[in-house]
Design an enzyme around this catalytic site. Structure first.
Site, PDB file in Angstrom:
ATOM      1  N   GLU A 206       0.954  -1.239   0.096  1.00 27.97           N
ATOM      2  CA  GLU A 206      -0.023  -0.084  -0.091  1.00 27.97           C
ATOM      3  C   GLU A 206       0.886   1.276   0.141  1.00 27.97           C
ATOM      4  O   GLU A 206       0.773   2.287   0.836  1.00 27.97           O
ATOM      5  CB  GLU A 206      -1.031  -0.253   1.191  1.00 27.97           C
ATOM      6  CG  GLU A 206      -1.839  -1.097   0.992  1.00 27.97           C
ATOM      7  CD  GLU A 206      -3.058  -1.304   2.111  1.00 27.97           C
ATOM      8  OE1 GLU A 206      -2.951  -0.158   2.946  1.00 27.97           O
ATOM      9  OE2 GLU A 206      -4.254  -1.543   1.844  1.00 27.97           O
ATOM     10  N   GLU A 302      -5.870  -7.701  -1.155  1.00 23.24           N
ATOM     11  CA  GLU A 302      -6.586  -7.693   0.188  1.00 23.24           C
ATOM     12  C   GLU A 302      -7.865  -7.444   0.168  1.00 23.24           C
ATOM     13  O   GLU A 302      -8.137  -6.226  -0.565  1.00 23.24           O
ATOM     14  CB  GLU A 302      -5.828  -6.971   1.214  1.00 23.24           C
ATOM     15  CG  GLU A 302      -4.310  -7.411   1.344  1.00 23.24           C
ATOM     16  CD  GLU A 302      -3.648  -6.280   2.401  1.00 23.24           C
ATOM     17  OE1 GLU A 302      -4.474  -5.662   3.129  1.00 23.24           O
ATOM     18  OE2 GLU A 302      -2.431  -6.253   2.363  1.00 23.24           O
TER      19      GLU A 302
END
Ligand code: GAL
Length: 983
Positions: A206, A302
């Site tokens: 991320e 995810e």
């Protein structure tokens, strides 16, 4: 057709070009990969394999595959034998992939030191995944977040120069060391080489905040080059923090390798809102994903399958992870995951599928020890109702390859009122249609789905969803339609078997194409069958297992139609063994199936007594269950059925915990304690991002090489007779505390404020604790214990993990003596249990937590305790277990007491730090003791290090063992090495 990498890249290139020209016929044409059976479960078979992808899906050895993945962290289960248990449960329940972070701090006690042995044996984890038959998505960071200390950065990295998560050369030097070490193992387990099953590899995590800056792009390009140079040749990807298009192909320098970089993103939508449409990832898509990366398949790296809970339990109103599991329940999974599939997501990883335990000092400040996460498989390795939809969908994706290649089709008006949403997809080759019906209202809605020649009325329960299919192949027959969800199919012996599923009590209609009228026998349950319009229509109300045998009618092979309600569906186990596919019905779990000669060797678990039935390939006539031959007979369903029921799990007796011994410690508080071997705290500059108060010295523990757990300070000064107060400024993670003594007398304990719901996820806390003093003349010693909790994560790439921890400064009112400080934290890292096992308590530095420590001289006591005083007191006992060897018992330690009592305990089982209990904060009371660390057939040592505020009476209160689950079966467990105290 097997595509070579060269041909494949060419296809991607053309497709991307087509879209940039505004869409073209090329984009809408069916792909060149034929729909065939999905590749079987992967193994390390020594052969070379191709791992590619196109805009629809991954393509493994030329076959399409949907990666249906679950996130599992080996570092959250410190018992390698149990990795097999968890991974087998994933595979059995329909997952074909496991995704795993590798946490740098777990493997690196010091710069240049890397440990991949024992509980850190990454190679063993990867080998186990391959043996179980799962693909692996490997995610070694270097930054991982993951609610672990410093987001996975080693403690020692907090005390280095160089800005993390940038192309700063100092940082990159350490990163390269880590990647060299971890990649040395990764490259031994690549599916391409046939030596393992890694098919995807993630860079960073991320990484949003510098995504558009040159330095950020250089950093990512560096990681890319490094990982390739180390020999990782599977496709690489990054998990964009949202569907923002960051790190899509061609957004940074991958050395011209466009075809080997995937776009992936993460999603954690609120379970209380409508599931997000991120755009269709595939042909026909108009926004979002498809424009961000038109040549790569929809990839959720995810997707929230639960959520974490901070200290105090504010996220779930103190109800803990059971509440996380309730708010993201089976219906949530159907609503959100089916929406994902309908949006073209073909690589789908549920974070977490088994959360496990953030043992020792592993948890980031935002979480307590349990990382159960409300996941489908709970922290105690027990299956929950959340595995049901995963099982149904996973088995469907493996048995129906058409689902790996779907285009968006014309929208259909299904009526049903507002809040009922329908997605319509079609396989361009087979013309099979898929409908996802989703109800975003709380009341049941009925969809009217227009199909060729009829309208299907399909009830969708409130806040739920279902998938319908038409035209899919069930072997020799084709499904016309069904209001039940298709679940699996296989060819078994002389017949085809197909199973459909839904909620108990639902009325279903299933229509099978039949050129002529077939012979139909309802073998079990109730069903009404009618032949009309070239199809057999089977009407049944779901409950248990309904079996309908359909034979003849112009089709050679009979079809056994199974209709299973939810509960029954998770007793149906389709397993692809290397030499054939079996379907097993009955037991609570099927772990393995091997076909050898004329026997099907099955292994698995039962909880209650269970039937055993198996559909096997021709020539197989015998069944062996957990090593025992089971007499069987052939049923009218074409299966082999055991003559006797399998027995369930026997009783598990847990002893009461008695025989406690007690010893107080903190000799460091005494004025004459010998601290001459401690480090002098005299540094003028810190690597921390927290400013050092003017005049110094630096007191942050990391600057002196102490990175985990408690840290002690002793400060000597002269005089200061007029001092009225002493003030300690200190910095910790959530729930930190400070205890102080002057000349051996307690000054008091200060605790960081218990966060409110808003600030609960703030990692760093600083406060000033002021205590009245009256030192008098002469020499004085201040003794200070700081429980600093852990380092912050660095989610925004701003070096947040380098926020100081420990004392910041000490000042007096009424005097200004010069204080000379010494500091002591954890001793040398435990060579087996690792750097995160211990902090710097006196008992830890002297082995009080270890088995074999000579506690014979300690005071015998009984629990519960009721004593008052500031400081550290240890309690030790031993207990013996004798669990039946054929039983997998999952055992926890439960602590309870009056919640007003201000104390906390660090729990050591056989020397392993199984977590932190904070009596007046919670919400965790039960700590999972994993078998392997726990000896279920021998003696165990339990030690509790209790820190008491002194402001209230303190425990421990009641401390007992609890049974969290049991099954007959399980996996063989090898004890982890638990070195004893030196004698
Ligand atoms: C994601 C992150 C994971 C984990 C998760 C929340 O954003 O990538 O590492 O922190 O959030 O559990």
């Amino acid at each position: 057709m097997v595509l070579s990498r060269r041909t494949f890249s060419a296809i991607v290139g053309t497709a991307a070009l087509g879209l940039s020209l505004g869409g073209s016929a090329e984009m809408c044409a069916a792909s060149t990969v034929p729909t065939g059976p999905a590749p079987g479960p992967p193994r390390a078979d020594g052969r070379r394999h191709t791992v590619d992808f196109d805009r629809y899906s991954m393509i493994v050895d030329g076959g399409r595959i949907v990666l249906w993945s679950g996130e599992v962290h080996p570092f959250r289960l410190p018992s390698p034998s149990l990795w097999r248990d968890v991974l087998q449960k994933l595979r059995a329940h329909g997952y074909n992939t496991v995704s795993a972070y590798v946490s740098w701090n777990y493997h690196s006690p010091a710069p240049g030191a890397y440990d991949f042995t024992g509980v850190r044996d990454l190679g063993l984890f990867l080998r186990t995944a391959a043996e179980v038959g799962l693909y692996v998505i490997l995610r070694p960071g270097p930054y991982i977040n993951a609610e672990v200390d410093a987001g996975g950065f080693p403690g020692w990295l907090t005390a280095t120069q160089g800005t993390a998560r940038t192309s700063d050369p100092t940082y990159l030097k350490y990163v390269d060391e880590w990647l060299t070490a971890v990649n040395r193992i990764a490259v031994r387990h690549l599916y391409t080489a046939g030596t393992g099953t890694i098919v995807l590899y993630q860079l960073e995590n991320e990484y949003a905040d510098h995504a558009t800056e040159a330095a950020g792009r250089d950093y990512m390009a560096h990681l890319y080059r490094k990982v390739r140079a180390d020999g990782v040749d599977v496709p690489l990807f990054h998990n964009d923090k949202g569907r923002n298009g960051h790190w899509a192909p061609s957004t940074f320098d991958t050395g011209g390798e466009h075809g080997r970089w995937l776009y992936g993103f993460d999603g954690y939508p609120s379970p209380f809102r409508t599931p997000p449409d991120w755009g269709y990832f595939g042909p026909g898509g108009t926004k979002g994903g498809s424009t961000a990366s038109p040549g790569t398949p929809g990839f959720l790296a995810e997707f929230g399958g639960g959520w974490f809970d901070p200290w105090g339990g504010a996220e779930f109103d103190g109800k803990g992870y059971a509440e996380s599991r309730r708010t993201r329940d089976a219906a949530y999974e159907r609503r959100f995951y089916l929406t994902n599939l309908a949006n073209g997501i073909r690589i789908h990883n549920v974070y977490m599928t088994f959360g496990g335990t953030s043992w020792g000092w592993l948890p980031a400040p935002v979480v307590y020890t349990s990382y159960d996460y409300g996941a489908a498989l709970d922290e105690a390795r027990q299956p929950t109702a959340k595995l049901v939809p995963m099982h149904q969908l996973g088995h469907l994706l493996h048995s129906v390859p058409e689902l790996a290649e779907l285009d968006r089709a014309e929208g259909l008006d299904v009526g049903g009122g507002p809040g009922l949403r329908a997605y319509h997809l079609v396989n361009p080759t087979s013309q099979a249609h898929v409908h996802v019906l989703r109800n975003d209202t709380a009341e049941e809605r009925v969809a009217a789905v227009p199909l060729a020649g009829t309208t299907l009325r399909v009830p969708v329960p409130g806040l739920d969803a279902r998938l319908l299919a038409t035209g899919i192949s069930l072997g020799q027959r084709t499904l016309r339609h069904s209001t039940a969800q298709p679940m699996l199919r296989l060819a078994a012996g002389r017949q085809d078997v197909a199973a459909f599923t839904g909620r108990t009590g639902e009325t279903t209609e299933t229509a099978l194409e039949c050129p002529g009228k077939p012979a139909v026998t309802v073998l079990e349950g109730q069903a009404e069958c009618e032949y009309r319009g070239g199809a057999l229509h089977v009407h049944a109300r779901l409950g248990g297992l309904i079996r309908v045998l359909v034979d003849g009618g112009g089709v050679q092979r009979p079809l056994l139609l199974l209709l299973a309600d939810d509960e029954t569906s998770v007793r149906l186990w389709r397993h692809d063994a290397p030499s054939g596919t079996v379907l097993v019905y009955g037991p609570a779990l099927l772990r393995t199936a091997v076909l050898r000669d004329t026997a099907a060797h099955l292994s698995g678990d039962t909880v209650e007594e269970a039937d055993l039935e198996a559909w096997v390939p021709r020539g197989v006539t015998e069944v062996v269950w957990n090593g025992q031959r089971v007499p069987t007979h052939v049923t009218r369903s074409g299966s082999l059925r055991a003559a006797h029921r399998l027995s369930g799990a026997g009783p598990v007796r847990l002893p009461a915990l008695t025989g406690w011994r007690r010893s107080a410690e903190n000799p460091e508080s005494a004025p004459d304690f010998d601290d001459s071997a401690w480090r002098t705290a005299d540094r003028a500059a810190s690597s921390s991002t927290t400013p050092v108060p003017a005049g110094g010295p630096v007191l942050f523990a990391d600057d002196y090489g102490f990175h985990y757990g408690d840290v002690w300070y002793r400060g000597r000064f002269e005089g200061a007779a007029d001092a009225e107060t002493v003030s300690f400024s200190y910095v910790t993670g959530t729930q930190g505390l400070l205890m102080a003594w002057l000349d051996g007398r307690p000054l008091g304990t200060h605790r960081m404020p218990v966060p409110d719901k808003k600030s609960v996820r703030q990692g760093t806390w600083s406060a000033t604790a002021a205590f009245p003093v009256a030192p008098g003349k002469g020499s004085h010693v201040l003794s200070v214990l700081v429980r600093r909790m852990q380092h912050d994560q660095d989610g925004r790439a701003e070096d947040a993990h380098k926020a100081g921890r420990g004392l910041a400064s000490v000042t007096f009112k009424g005097a200004s003596p010069r204080v000379s400080w010494r500091i002591q934290g954890e001793g040398a890292p435990d060579p087996v249990r690792g750097p995160l096992n211990n902090g710097g308590l006196y008992g830890e530095r002297n082995g009080w937590h270890l088995p074999g420590f000579a506690d014979g001289g300690w005071e015998p006591v009984a629990l519960p305790r009721d004593e008052r005083g500031q400081g550290v007191v240890w309690y030790r006992t031993a207990f013996r277990l004798a669990v039946d060897p054929g039983t997998d018992a999952s055992i926890g330690l439960t602590l309870t007491d009056d919640p007003a009592r201000a104390y906390r305990a660090q729990i050591f089982l056989n020397g392993w730090n199984m977590g932190q209990y904070i009596n007046d904060v919670g919400p965790q009371h039960t700590f999972v003791l994993p078998n392997g660390v726990l000896d279920t057939h021998g003696e165990n040592t339990l030690a509790l290090a209790v820190l008491s505020d002194g402001s209230t009476p303190s425990g421990p209160g009641k401390v007992r063992l609890t049974l969290l689950g049991k099954a007959a079966g399980g996996v063989p467990v090898t004890l982890v090495d638990s070195p004893r105290a030196a004698t």
